[in-house]
Structures are given as C-alpha cells and as structure tokens.
Scaffold this motif. Structure first.
Motif, mmCIF file in Angstrom:
data_model
loop_
_atom_site.group_PDB
_atom_site.id
_atom_site.type_symbol
_atom_site.label_atom_id
_atom_site.label_comp_id
_atom_site.label_asym_id
_atom_site.label_seq_id
_atom_site.Cartn_x
_atom_site.Cartn_y
_atom_site.Cartn_z
ATOM 1 N N PRO A 104 0.818 -1.216 0.000
ATOM 2 C CA PRO A 104 0.000 0.000 0.000
ATOM 3 C C PRO A 104 0.852 1.267 0.000
ATOM 4 C CG PRO A 104 0.042 -0.954 2.187
ATOM 5 C CD PRO A 104 0.741 -1.929 1.277
ATOM 6 N N LYS A 105 0.315 2.286 -0.611
ATOM 7 C CA LYS A 105 0.965 3.599 -0.585
ATOM 8 C C LYS A 105 0.574 4.349 0.681
ATOM 9 C CE LYS A 105 1.692 7.781 -3.273
ATOM 10 N NZ LYS A 105 1.616 8.391 -4.596
ATOM 11 N N TYR A 106 -0.639 4.114 1.113
ATOM 12 C CA TYR A 106 -1.187 4.852 2.256
ATOM 13 C C TYR A 106 -1.520 3.904 3.396
ATOM 14 C CZ TYR A 106 -1.789 8.363 -1.372
ATOM 15 O OH TYR A 106 -1.571 9.236 -2.396
ATOM 16 N N VAL A 107 -1.075 4.264 4.596
ATOM 17 C CA VAL A 107 -1.458 3.563 5.817
ATOM 18 C C VAL A 107 -1.802 4.620 6.861
ATOM 19 C CG1 VAL A 107 -0.074 1.483 5.385
ATOM 20 C CG2 VAL A 107 0.917 3.389 6.670
ATOM 21 N N LEU A 108 -2.684 4.268 7.754
ATOM 22 C CA LEU A 108 -3.035 5.196 8.826
ATOM 23 C C LEU A 108 -1.892 5.227 9.832
ATOM 24 C CD1 LEU A 108 -5.114 7.086 10.114
ATOM 25 C CD2 LEU A 108 -6.033 5.094 11.327
ATOM 26 N N ARG A 109 -1.401 6.397 10.070
ATOM 27 C CA ARG A 109 -0.313 6.583 11.032
ATOM 28 C C ARG A 109 -0.849 7.349 12.240
ATOM 29 N NH1 ARG A 109 4.722 5.665 8.482
ATOM 30 N NH2 ARG A 109 4.542 5.371 6.245
ATOM 31 N N ASN A 110 -0.197 7.171 13.365
ATOM 32 C CA ASN A 110 -0.660 7.813 14.597
ATOM 33 C C ASN A 110 -0.833 9.317 14.446
ATOM 34 O OD1 ASN A 110 -0.798 5.422 15.984
ATOM 35 N ND2 ASN A 110 1.132 5.705 17.077
ATOM 36 N N TYR A 111 0.107 9.965 13.791
ATOM 37 C CA TYR A 111 0.008 11.416 13.687
ATOM 38 C C TYR A 111 -1.203 11.833 12.857
ATOM 39 C CZ TYR A 111 1.781 11.964 8.897
ATOM 40 O OH TYR A 111 1.934 11.948 7.543
ATOM 41 N N MET A 112 -1.545 11.032 11.838
ATOM 42 C CA MET A 112 -2.722 11.347 11.020
ATOM 43 C C MET A 112 -3.992 11.231 11.859
ATOM 44 S SD MET A 112 -1.934 9.263 7.564
ATOM 45 C CE MET A 112 -0.422 9.443 6.667
ATOM 46 N N ALA A 133 -11.441 8.404 2.663
ATOM 47 C CA ALA A 133 -11.403 8.255 1.202
ATOM 48 C C ALA A 133 -10.102 7.606 0.743
ATOM 49 C CB ALA A 133 -11.587 9.615 0.530
ATOM 50 N N ILE A 134 -9.006 8.024 1.314
ATOM 51 C CA ILE A 134 -7.700 7.487 0.922
ATOM 52 C C ILE A 134 -7.528 6.046 1.402
ATOM 53 C CG2 ILE A 134 -5.217 7.717 1.340
ATOM 54 C CD1 ILE A 134 -5.815 10.792 1.441
ATOM 55 N N ASP A 140 -4.099 2.733 -4.404
ATOM 56 C CA ASP A 140 -4.311 3.633 -5.534
ATOM 57 C C ASP A 140 -3.581 4.951 -5.329
ATOM 58 O OD1 ASP A 140 -6.013 1.653 -6.417
ATOM 59 O OD2 ASP A 140 -7.849 2.742 -5.908
ATOM 60 N N GLU A 141 -3.359 5.633 -6.448
ATOM 61 C CA GLU A 141 -2.819 6.984 -6.391
ATOM 62 C C GLU A 141 -3.978 7.916 -6.049
ATOM 63 O OE1 GLU A 141 0.409 7.751 -6.698
ATOM 64 O OE2 GLU A 141 0.840 5.631 -7.014
ATOM 65 N N HIS A 142 -3.714 8.893 -5.244
ATOM 66 C CA HIS A 142 -4.711 9.899 -4.889
ATOM 67 C C HIS A 142 -4.071 11.269 -5.117
ATOM 68 C CE1 HIS A 142 -7.639 7.132 -3.038
ATOM 69 N NE2 HIS A 142 -6.580 6.447 -2.645
ATOM 70 N N HIS A 147 1.041 13.824 0.439
ATOM 71 C CA HIS A 147 1.598 14.093 1.768
ATOM 72 C C HIS A 147 1.201 13.015 2.775
ATOM 73 C CE1 HIS A 147 -2.358 16.029 1.828
ATOM 74 N NE2 HIS A 147 -2.334 15.912 3.139
ATOM 75 N N TYR A 148 0.113 12.322 2.538
ATOM 76 C CA TYR A 148 -0.291 11.231 3.429
ATOM 77 C C TYR A 148 0.603 9.996 3.256
ATOM 78 C CZ TYR A 148 -4.670 13.707 4.397
ATOM 79 O OH TYR A 148 -5.608 14.623 4.788
ATOM 80 N N ALA A 149 1.375 9.943 2.181
ATOM 81 C CA ALA A 149 2.248 8.797 1.915
ATOM 82 C C ALA A 149 3.704 9.099 2.267
ATOM 83 C CB ALA A 149 2.149 8.393 0.444
ATOM 84 N N GLY A 150 3.983 10.288 2.735
ATOM 85 C CA GLY A 150 5.359 10.670 3.036
ATOM 86 C C GLY A 150 5.788 10.283 4.435
#
Length: 165
Positions: A104-112, A133-134, A140-142, A147-150
């Motif tokens: 995955p490109k996006y994962v839920l992180r604590n700071y998010m 949504a992400i 997928d690319e969003h 910035h959510y993937a950084g």
C-alpha cells in the motif's frame, strides 16, 4: 525439517511484498537480510516497500539505497535481489504493477489519527473524510494527497494514539 506453518506463511507474505513466489532457502535469506537491514536503519517499511516498485535490476536504485544507513550492505542485498529477479525474466512494468498491488501507498499513522481527532474535537470532520477516502483504496494513487504517503513529521515521534482516543 519441519517448519511451523506460520513461518511458511510469513515467508510467502514477505515474498509477495518483494515479488518473489514461494521463497526457497536463498530467497528466504534475501528476505531476512532485507528485514535486518531495514530494522537496523529504522527504515519506514511502508515507504520502502512501495518504492520497491521502481526498483531497476542492476541499477544503483538510489531512492531505496538512501532509505538505509548501511549503504554497502544495501548494495550487496541489491545485487542478490537483482540476480533473483533476473531468473524470473519479468518486465519492469509487470513487476511494478504486482508490487503496487500488494504494497500500500497509504497507511493510517498515529500522527494522522491525532490530527483528525484534534480537528474533530473542533467539529471539523474534513480530515476524517479525507483519511477515509484514501484508506478505502490504499493501493491507488490519490492526486493531491501524496503528503499522506510521506514520512511522518518530526513531532509525530512524540505522540501515541490509544484505543481510548
């Protein structure tokens, strides 16, 4: 020699993340070496595995190399990984598609989650909507959401989100 099923399953899952099918002893060693390298460098696994889709066989792969501290160990691992991939004779585009479908490109992180909680406490739920949504399609690319993937911001190292948050 008997191996517990969970160990076989672990290597199959890690093999998938590296696009290795049914890892044999040599590929298991490759997996173990990579995990040791990433752990020693405190590398962000999500970012590393996602960037693996852009890995080019036999090329320097600076983008990945820069994510680890021991560059010479990475170079050795990269040579072994390239040799393993060359045996498969798969084109780069197909391999990249397979890797992007499993990493995955996006994962839920604590700071998010912390940001979303703080905004929700102020009755602003847009961040929750954005994250939802992400995270409903994390492979997928969003556009506009990179910035959510950084890398997490420095201040995020100090937070911990609990189940009660």
């Amino acid at each position: 020699e008997y191996e517990p099923e969970y160990l076989n399953q672990f290597y199959r899952l890690m093999g998938d993340k590296l696009d290795l099918t049914m890892p044999d002893a040599g590929e298991r060693k490759l997996i173990d070496e990579l995990l040791q390298l990433l752990a020693a460098s405190n590398t962000d696994y999500t970012i590393f595995f996602r960037k693996l889709a852009s890995y080019r066989i036999g090329e320097p792969n600076h983008e990945l190399r820069d994510l680890v501290l021991d560059r010479s160990a990475f170079d050795k691992w990269s040579q072994d990984y390239s040799a393993t991939l060359m045996k498969r004779n798969m084109d780069q585009q197909t391999r990249a598609q397979r890797l992007n479908a499993i990493n995955p490109k996006y994962v839920l992180r604590n700071y998010m989650a912390q940001i979303a909680i703080e905004k929700a406490e102020q009755r602003d739920y847009r961040e929750i909507d954005n994250l939802l949504a992400i995270l409903q399609s994390p492979f997928d690319e969003h556009p506009g959401s990179e910035h959510y993937a950084g890398f997490p911001p420095d201040w995020a190292a100090k937070i911990s989100v609990s189940c009660s948050s």
